[in-house]
Each structure stands twice: as C-alpha cells, then as structure tokens.
Design a protein around this motif. Structure first.
Motif, PDB file in Angstrom:
ATOM      1  N   GLN A  19       0.565  87.711 -14.587  1.00  0.00           N
ATOM      2  CA  GLN A  19       1.373  86.778 -13.797  1.00  0.00           C
ATOM      3  C   GLN A  19       0.511  85.647 -13.264  1.00  0.00           C
ATOM      4  O   GLN A  19       0.893  84.479 -13.329  1.00  0.00           O
ATOM      5  N   LEU A  20      -0.660  85.976 -12.783  1.00  0.00           N
ATOM      6  CA  LEU A  20      -1.563  84.951 -12.270  1.00  0.00           C
ATOM      7  C   LEU A  20      -2.084  84.077 -13.394  1.00  0.00           C
ATOM      8  O   LEU A  20      -2.142  82.851 -13.259  1.00  0.00           O
ATOM      9  N   ALA A  21      -2.440  84.684 -14.530  1.00  0.00           N
ATOM     10  CA  ALA A  21      -2.974  83.918 -15.661  1.00  0.00           C
ATOM     11  C   ALA A  21      -1.963  82.898 -16.173  1.00  0.00           C
ATOM     12  O   ALA A  21      -2.334  81.789 -16.555  1.00  0.00           O
ATOM     13  N   ILE A  22      -0.665  83.248 -16.157  1.00  0.00           N
ATOM     14  CA  ILE A  22       0.353  82.305 -16.633  1.00  0.00           C
ATOM     15  C   ILE A  22       0.929  81.479 -15.495  1.00  0.00           C
ATOM     16  O   ILE A  22       1.819  80.663 -15.700  1.00  0.00           O
ATOM     17  N   GLU A  23       0.410  81.717 -14.276  1.00  0.00           N
ATOM     18  CA  GLU A  23       0.821  80.979 -13.083  1.00  0.00           C
ATOM     19  C   GLU A  23       2.329  81.029 -12.853  1.00  0.00           C
ATOM     20  O   GLU A  23       2.969  80.021 -12.555  1.00  0.00           O
ATOM     21  N   TYR A  24       2.898  82.227 -12.993  1.00  0.00           N
ATOM     22  CA  TYR A  24       4.328  82.416 -12.782  1.00  0.00           C
ATOM     23  C   TYR A  24       4.567  82.686 -11.308  1.00  0.00           C
ATOM     24  O   TYR A  24       4.166  83.718 -10.782  1.00  0.00           O
ATOM     25  N   ASP A  25       5.232  81.757 -10.621  1.00  0.00           N
ATOM     26  CA  ASP A  25       5.414  81.907  -9.181  1.00  0.00           C
ATOM     27  C   ASP A  25       6.765  81.429  -8.649  1.00  0.00           C
ATOM     28  O   ASP A  25       6.927  81.314  -7.453  1.00  0.00           O
ATOM     29  N   PRO A  26       7.796  81.127  -9.481  1.00  0.00           N
ATOM     30  CA  PRO A  26       9.055  80.676  -8.898  1.00  0.00           C
ATOM     31  C   PRO A  26       9.810  81.795  -8.182  1.00  0.00           C
ATOM     32  O   PRO A  26      10.321  81.595  -7.092  1.00  0.00           O
ATOM     33  N   GLU A  27       9.907  82.951  -8.778  1.00  0.00           N
ATOM     34  CA  GLU A  27      10.541  84.117  -8.158  1.00  0.00           C
ATOM     35  C   GLU A  27       9.843  85.351  -8.726  1.00  0.00           C
ATOM     36  O   GLU A  27      10.416  86.103  -9.511  1.00  0.00           O
ATOM     37  N   PRO A  28       8.606  85.545  -8.330  1.00  0.00           N
ATOM     38  CA  PRO A  28       7.792  86.570  -8.985  1.00  0.00           C
ATOM     39  C   PRO A  28       8.172  87.995  -8.595  1.00  0.00           C
ATOM     40  O   PRO A  28       8.601  88.247  -7.474  1.00  0.00           O
ATOM     41  N   PRO A  29       7.981  88.925  -9.547  1.00  0.00           N
ATOM     42  CA  PRO A  29       8.221  90.325  -9.224  1.00  0.00           C
ATOM     43  C   PRO A  29       7.078  90.909  -8.385  1.00  0.00           C
ATOM     44  O   PRO A  29       7.243  91.916  -7.738  1.00  0.00           O
ATOM     45  N   PHE A  30       5.916  90.252  -8.400  1.00  0.00           N
ATOM     46  CA  PHE A  30       4.754  90.694  -7.642  1.00  0.00           C
ATOM     47  C   PHE A  30       4.206  89.506  -6.867  1.00  0.00           C
ATOM     48  O   PHE A  30       4.386  88.358  -7.270  1.00  0.00           O
ATOM     49  N   ASP A  31       3.518  89.765  -5.774  1.00  0.00           N
ATOM     50  CA  ASP A  31       2.882  88.690  -5.010  1.00  0.00           C
ATOM     51  C   ASP A  31       1.513  88.401  -5.593  1.00  0.00           C
ATOM     52  O   ASP A  31       0.484  88.647  -4.975  1.00  0.00           O
ATOM     53  N   ALA A  32       1.509  87.875  -6.809  1.00  0.00           N
ATOM     54  CA  ALA A  32       0.238  87.592  -7.477  1.00  0.00           C
ATOM     55  C   ALA A  32       0.357  86.364  -8.374  1.00  0.00           C
ATOM     56  O   ALA A  32      -0.420  86.199  -9.290  1.00  0.00           O
ATOM     57  N   GLY A  33       1.302  85.503  -8.100  1.00  0.00           N
ATOM     58  CA  GLY A  33       1.539  84.351  -8.969  1.00  0.00           C
ATOM     59  C   GLY A  33       0.685  83.143  -8.673  1.00  0.00           C
ATOM     60  O   GLY A  33       0.675  82.184  -9.428  1.00  0.00           O
ATOM     61  N   SER A  34      -0.036  83.170  -7.570  1.00  0.00           N
ATOM     62  CA  SER A  34      -0.933  82.053  -7.270  1.00  0.00           C
ATOM     63  C   SER A  34      -2.255  82.621  -6.790  1.00  0.00           C
ATOM     64  O   SER A  34      -2.300  83.731  -6.241  1.00  0.00           O
ATOM     65  N   PRO A  35      -3.338  81.886  -6.989  1.00  0.00           N
ATOM     66  CA  PRO A  35      -4.652  82.386  -6.565  1.00  0.00           C
ATOM     67  C   PRO A  35      -4.719  82.703  -5.072  1.00  0.00           C
ATOM     68  O   PRO A  35      -5.464  83.577  -4.663  1.00  0.00           O
ATOM     69  N   VAL A  36      -3.914  82.026  -4.277  1.00  0.00           N
ATOM     70  CA  VAL A  36      -3.924  82.267  -2.832  1.00  0.00           C
ATOM     71  C   VAL A  36      -3.343  83.641  -2.503  1.00  0.00           C
ATOM     72  O   VAL A  36      -3.839  84.343  -1.619  1.00  0.00           O
ATOM     73  N   GLU A  37      -2.298  84.044  -3.220  1.00  0.00           N
ATOM     74  CA  GLU A  37      -1.603  85.299  -2.941  1.00  0.00           C
ATOM     75  C   GLU A  37      -2.183  86.495  -3.688  1.00  0.00           C
ATOM     76  O   GLU A  37      -2.054  87.625  -3.245  1.00  0.00           O
ATOM     77  N   ALA A  38      -2.819  86.256  -4.807  1.00  0.00           N
ATOM     78  CA  ALA A  38      -3.284  87.348  -5.655  1.00  0.00           C
ATOM     79  C   ALA A  38      -4.495  88.055  -5.055  1.00  0.00           C
ATOM     80  O   ALA A  38      -5.377  87.408  -4.484  1.00  0.00           O
TER      81      ALA A  38
END
Length: 51
Positions: A19-38
């Motif tokens: 999720q972080l590698a593909i930068e998926y963050d619009p409605e993520p299933p995990f809190d790991a879509g951005s470097p700040v949250e991961a």
C-alpha cells in the motif's frame, strides 16, 4: 479490495508495505498509505520493493 486479499494471502505487514509502495491513500484498508502514517518497518519494506 486487492490489498485486503493480499493481506489474507500473505500478511498485514506485506499488504501495508505494498500500500505504501503504490501510495494508495484515498480510502485505505490500513493506515499505511503515506510515509507519515506507515510504521517504520513498512517504509523500509516498501522502499525495498521499489528499489
């Protein structure tokens, strides 16, 4: 949905790293879509995937 299936097929840390590698963050299933949250370990795994 793909990330949830990946988590079921492998594990949550792997799905979070993808999720972080593909930068998926619009409605993520995990809190790991951005470097700040991961978590730090997920950031390292994501960087390894795209490096």
């Amino acid at each position: 949905m793909a990330l949830t299936l990946l988590a079921d097929a492998t594990d949550v840390p792997t799905a979070q790293a993808v999720q972080l590698a593909i930068e998926y963050d619009p409605e993520p299933p995990f809190d790991a879509g951005s470097p700040v949250e991961a978590p730090a370990a997920r950031r390292e795994a994501a960087l390894a995937m795209i490096d």
